[in-house]
Design an enzyme around this catalytic site. Structure first.
Site, mmCIF file in Angstrom:
data_model
loop_
_atom_site.group_PDB
_atom_site.id
_atom_site.type_symbol
_atom_site.label_atom_id
_atom_site.label_comp_id
_atom_site.label_asym_id
_atom_site.label_seq_id
_atom_site.Cartn_x
_atom_site.Cartn_y
_atom_site.Cartn_z
ATOM 1 N N ARG A 66 -60.090 16.489 77.162
ATOM 2 C CA ARG A 66 -60.808 17.265 78.192
ATOM 3 C C ARG A 66 -61.276 18.626 77.696
ATOM 4 N NH1 ARG A 66 -56.496 15.216 81.164
ATOM 5 N NH2 ARG A 66 -57.110 13.413 82.420
ATOM 6 N N LYS A 111 -74.745 24.343 74.753
ATOM 7 C CA LYS A 111 -75.278 23.006 75.046
ATOM 8 C C LYS A 111 -74.868 22.089 73.913
ATOM 9 C CE LYS A 111 -79.511 23.565 77.775
ATOM 10 N NZ LYS A 111 -80.976 23.351 77.743
ATOM 11 N N GLU A 159 -88.242 29.859 66.967
ATOM 12 C CA GLU A 159 -87.378 30.174 68.118
ATOM 13 C C GLU A 159 -87.216 31.696 68.258
ATOM 14 O OE1 GLU A 159 -86.730 27.708 70.035
ATOM 15 O OE2 GLU A 159 -86.624 25.901 68.769
ATOM 16 N N LYS A 198 -80.357 35.385 73.425
ATOM 17 C CA LYS A 198 -79.991 34.073 73.971
ATOM 18 C C LYS A 198 -78.677 34.167 74.739
ATOM 19 C CE LYS A 198 -79.732 29.208 73.504
ATOM 20 N NZ LYS A 198 -79.842 28.008 72.693
ATOM 21 N N GLU A 228 -78.612 26.343 83.372
ATOM 22 C CA GLU A 228 -80.065 26.187 83.445
ATOM 23 C C GLU A 228 -80.557 25.831 84.839
ATOM 24 O OE1 GLU A 228 -81.805 24.390 79.897
ATOM 25 O OE2 GLU A 228 -83.536 23.761 81.074
ATOM 26 N N ARG A 239 -82.546 30.366 82.523
ATOM 27 C CA ARG A 239 -82.438 29.750 81.198
ATOM 28 C C ARG A 239 -83.649 28.881 80.859
ATOM 29 N NH1 ARG A 239 -76.962 27.231 78.308
ATOM 30 N NH2 ARG A 239 -77.982 26.736 76.346
ATOM 31 N N ASN A 296 -87.538 27.247 77.402
ATOM 32 C CA ASN A 296 -88.368 26.066 77.145
ATOM 33 C C ASN A 296 -89.834 26.408 76.913
ATOM 34 O OD1 ASN A 296 -86.268 24.157 77.376
ATOM 35 N ND2 ASN A 296 -86.355 24.361 79.598
ATOM 36 N N HIS A 309 -91.985 24.236 74.835
ATOM 37 C CA HIS A 309 -91.209 23.033 74.544
ATOM 38 C C HIS A 309 -91.674 21.792 75.306
ATOM 39 C CE1 HIS A 309 -88.659 25.685 72.286
ATOM 40 N NE2 HIS A 309 -87.818 24.719 71.978
ATOM 41 N N HIS A 319 -92.037 18.896 72.917
ATOM 42 C CA HIS A 319 -91.238 17.663 73.016
ATOM 43 C C HIS A 319 -92.145 16.442 73.122
ATOM 44 C CE1 HIS A 319 -87.563 20.033 74.707
ATOM 45 N NE2 HIS A 319 -87.491 19.902 73.390
ATOM 46 N N HIS A 335 -89.212 20.184 64.592
ATOM 47 C CA HIS A 335 -89.175 20.625 65.987
ATOM 48 C C HIS A 335 -89.957 21.937 66.151
ATOM 49 C CE1 HIS A 335 -87.636 21.730 69.924
ATOM 50 N NE2 HIS A 335 -87.164 22.857 69.416
HETATM 51 N N1 LIG Z 1 -77.683 22.904 71.537
HETATM 52 C C1 LIG Z 1 -78.818 23.574 71.596
HETATM 53 O O1 LIG Z 1 -78.992 24.507 72.392
HETATM 54 C C2 LIG Z 1 -79.913 23.179 70.676
HETATM 55 C C3 LIG Z 1 -81.060 23.981 70.585
HETATM 56 C C4 LIG Z 1 -82.039 23.620 69.671
HETATM 57 C C5 LIG Z 1 -81.885 22.483 68.908
HETATM 58 N N2 LIG Z 1 -80.771 21.708 69.033
HETATM 59 C C6 LIG Z 1 -80.585 20.501 68.209
HETATM 60 O O2 LIG Z 1 -80.495 20.891 66.854
HETATM 61 C C7 LIG Z 1 -80.927 19.801 66.039
HETATM 62 C C8 LIG Z 1 -81.854 20.332 64.968
HETATM 63 O O3 LIG Z 1 -81.162 21.284 64.211
HETATM 64 P P1 LIG Z 1 -81.517 21.550 62.676
HETATM 65 O O4 LIG Z 1 -82.955 21.821 62.556
HETATM 66 O O5 LIG Z 1 -80.545 22.550 62.188
HETATM 67 O O6 LIG Z 1 -81.307 20.085 62.035
HETATM 68 P P2 LIG Z 1 -80.187 19.435 61.084
HETATM 69 O O7 LIG Z 1 -78.823 19.772 61.549
HETATM 70 O O8 LIG Z 1 -80.529 17.995 60.966
HETATM 71 O O9 LIG Z 1 -80.446 20.125 59.693
HETATM 72 C C9 LIG Z 1 -81.675 19.894 59.028
HETATM 73 C C10 LIG Z 1 -81.431 19.513 57.580
HETATM 74 O O10 LIG Z 1 -81.010 20.665 56.855
HETATM 75 C C11 LIG Z 1 -79.874 20.364 56.083
HETATM 76 N N3 LIG Z 1 -79.157 21.628 55.911
HETATM 77 C C12 LIG Z 1 -78.303 22.229 56.776
HETATM 78 N N4 LIG Z 1 -77.947 23.432 56.307
HETATM 79 C C13 LIG Z 1 -78.588 23.588 55.118
HETATM 80 C C14 LIG Z 1 -78.639 24.629 54.164
HETATM 81 N N5 LIG Z 1 -77.989 25.781 54.340
HETATM 82 N N6 LIG Z 1 -79.385 24.448 53.049
HETATM 83 C C15 LIG Z 1 -80.097 23.305 52.874
HETATM 84 N N7 LIG Z 1 -80.107 22.298 53.759
HETATM 85 C C16 LIG Z 1 -79.348 22.445 54.868
HETATM 86 C C17 LIG Z 1 -79.168 19.287 56.824
HETATM 87 O O11 LIG Z 1 -78.332 18.541 55.968
HETATM 88 C C18 LIG Z 1 -80.348 18.474 57.363
HETATM 89 O O12 LIG Z 1 -80.797 17.587 56.379
HETATM 90 C C19 LIG Z 1 -81.587 18.790 66.962
HETATM 91 O O13 LIG Z 1 -80.728 17.690 67.132
HETATM 92 C C20 LIG Z 1 -81.736 19.551 68.268
HETATM 93 O O14 LIG Z 1 -81.678 18.687 69.393
HETATM 94 C C21 LIG Z 1 -79.796 22.046 69.892
HETATM 95 ZN ZN LIG Z 2 -86.503 24.623 70.316
#
Ligand SMILES: NC(=O)c1ccc[n+]([C@@H]2O[C@H](COP(=O)([O-])OP(=O)(O)OC[C@H]3O[C@@H](n4cnc5c(N)ncnc54)[C@H](O)[C@@H]3O)[C@@H](O)[C@H]2O)c1
Ligand SMILES: [Zn+2]
Length: 324
Positions: free
Chosen positions: A84, A106, A148, A190, A200, A204, A208, A211, A215, A228
């Site tokens: 939990r 999130k 962002e 943020k 949200e 919040r 978006n 977005h 999206h 993205h």
């Molecule tokens: N929770 C939230 O509020 C929120 C907000 C925005 C995005 N997201 C989520 O985040 C994800 C995207 O995040 P991301 O862009 O970090 O993607 P990711 O975690 O897939 O990382 C992108 C790539 O970079 C590599 N990588 C990570 N750190 C590295 C480094 N220091 N040097 C070299 N390579 C590195 C990873 O192995 C991967 O191949 C999506 O799933 C999205 O839905 C969540």
């Molecule tokens: Zn975003």
């Protein structure tokens, strides 16, 4: 303590984190998931839960998500459901995760029908950012993550927007003090928004901005063609175009935003193989549309946006048409 990381980040950074924690007396285990969005799955969640149980971690244990947003969302969700809810720490290593995904609580995995459909709000106990990790990140990911920050500037912090304008070259060259100042300011913004509206229900939603368009574009191109941040960049340009058309945003501000996006080598136009109508239909399917009405975040100046749900299909399609 369990570290969740991906295969790439493990090779680069896991031994450093593990050794440091062991040196101060922590009992540390590690689980690696495959690189990529596909890891935000029930299968990987189940592996992490098995690992937590196998290592007999209890309610006083902590999970550490070390990596990009994928590992952060997946690890955070595992922490939210195990017993939990146990504590977790985010150590984000992509710019996207440092300025956005790691802050705000999130967490989610994907369902074949839609991204982030299965998730929870669960705040990390700590977000630990080491900007040196960005040195191994491809430049395209730095540019995409920067969106962002630019977004945050447009929605509520003109000073931050101006900082990116003035320091863009230093930022892209990964100048450490500039990065620290910029990332801290983006995170503070943020955190302020999330502390006022965690779930949200109102404020919040401004996060978006760009977005709903972004999206839809990501979904129509099967999450393969654009990062993205690149899709959101096109979305922000289109939202701003729409705001100009609605006489609520000066053309000079629209051009100021577009100039910065282009200087950051971010795209601002839709690809010719997607029609405005297909874009509009995909936007209507986005889960943020409310009771059949599209809810859009539109700028009124650099540093302020409003939430609108009264923009017509014709106006939206017109704005998309202007962005090819
Ligand atoms: N929770 C939230 O509020 C929120 C907000 C925005 C995005 N997201 C989520 O985040 C994800 C995207 O995040 P991301 O862009 O970090 O993607 P990711 O975690 O897939 O990382 C992108 C790539 O970079 C590599 N990588 C990570 N750190 C590295 C480094 N220091 N040097 C070299 N390579 C590195 C990873 O192995 C991967 O191949 C999506 O799933 C999205 O839905 C969540
Ligand atoms: Zn975003």
């Amino acid at each position: 303590m369990l570290i969740v990381t991906d295969a790439f980040v493990k090779d680069q950074y896991a031994s450093c984190v593990t050794e440091n924690l062991k040196n101060v007396g922590f009992d540390v285990d590690l689980i690696e998931v495959p690189v990529g969005e596909e890891s935000k799955s029930l299968e990987q969640l189940s592996r992490i839960l098995d690992c937590l149980i196998g290592h007999k971690l209890d309610r006083s244990s902590t999970l550490i998500a070390l990596g990009g947003g994928v590992v952060g969302d997946l690890g955070g969700f595992a922490a939210s459901v195990y017993m939990r809810g146990i504590s977790y720490v985010q150590i984000p290593t992509t710019l996207q995760a440092q300025v956005d995904a790691s802050v705000g609580g999130k967490t989610a995995i994907n369902h074949p029908k839609s991204k982030n459909l299965i998730g929870a709000f669960h705040q990390p106990k700590l977000v630990l950012i080491d900007v040196d990790t960005l040195k191994t990140l491809p430049r395209r990911d730095i540019q995409a993550g920067l969106i962002e920050v630019i977004k945050m500037g447009v929605i509520r912090d003109e000073t931050l927007f101006g900082m990116v304008e003035d320091e863009l070259e230093s930022i892209l060259d990964l100048h450490t003090p500039t990065l620290i100042e910029m990332i801290a300011r983006a995170c503070a913004n943020k955190a302020d928004i999330v502390s006022k509206d965690e779930k949200e229900t109102g404020l919040r939603m401004v996060l978006n901005y760009g977005h709903t368009f972004g999206h839809a574009l990501e979904a129509l191109t099967h999450y393969k063609r654009y990062r993205h941040g690149e899709a959101v960049s096109i979305g922000m340009n289109c939202a701003a175009q729409l705001a100009v058309h609605l006489n609520m945003f000066f053309l000079t501000d629209f051009e100021r935003q577009r100039t910065l996006l282009n200087r950051a080598k971010l795209p601002t136009t839709f690809p010719h193989d997607l029609s405005p109508e297909a874009m509009y239909d995909a936007m209507s399917l986005d889960k943020k549309s409310l009771g059949g009405k599209l809810r859009l975040i539109l700028p009124v100046r650099i540093g302020e946006v409003v939430i609108r749900d009264d923009v017509t299909e014709k106006e939206i399609i017109h704005a998309i048409t202007q962005c090819y």
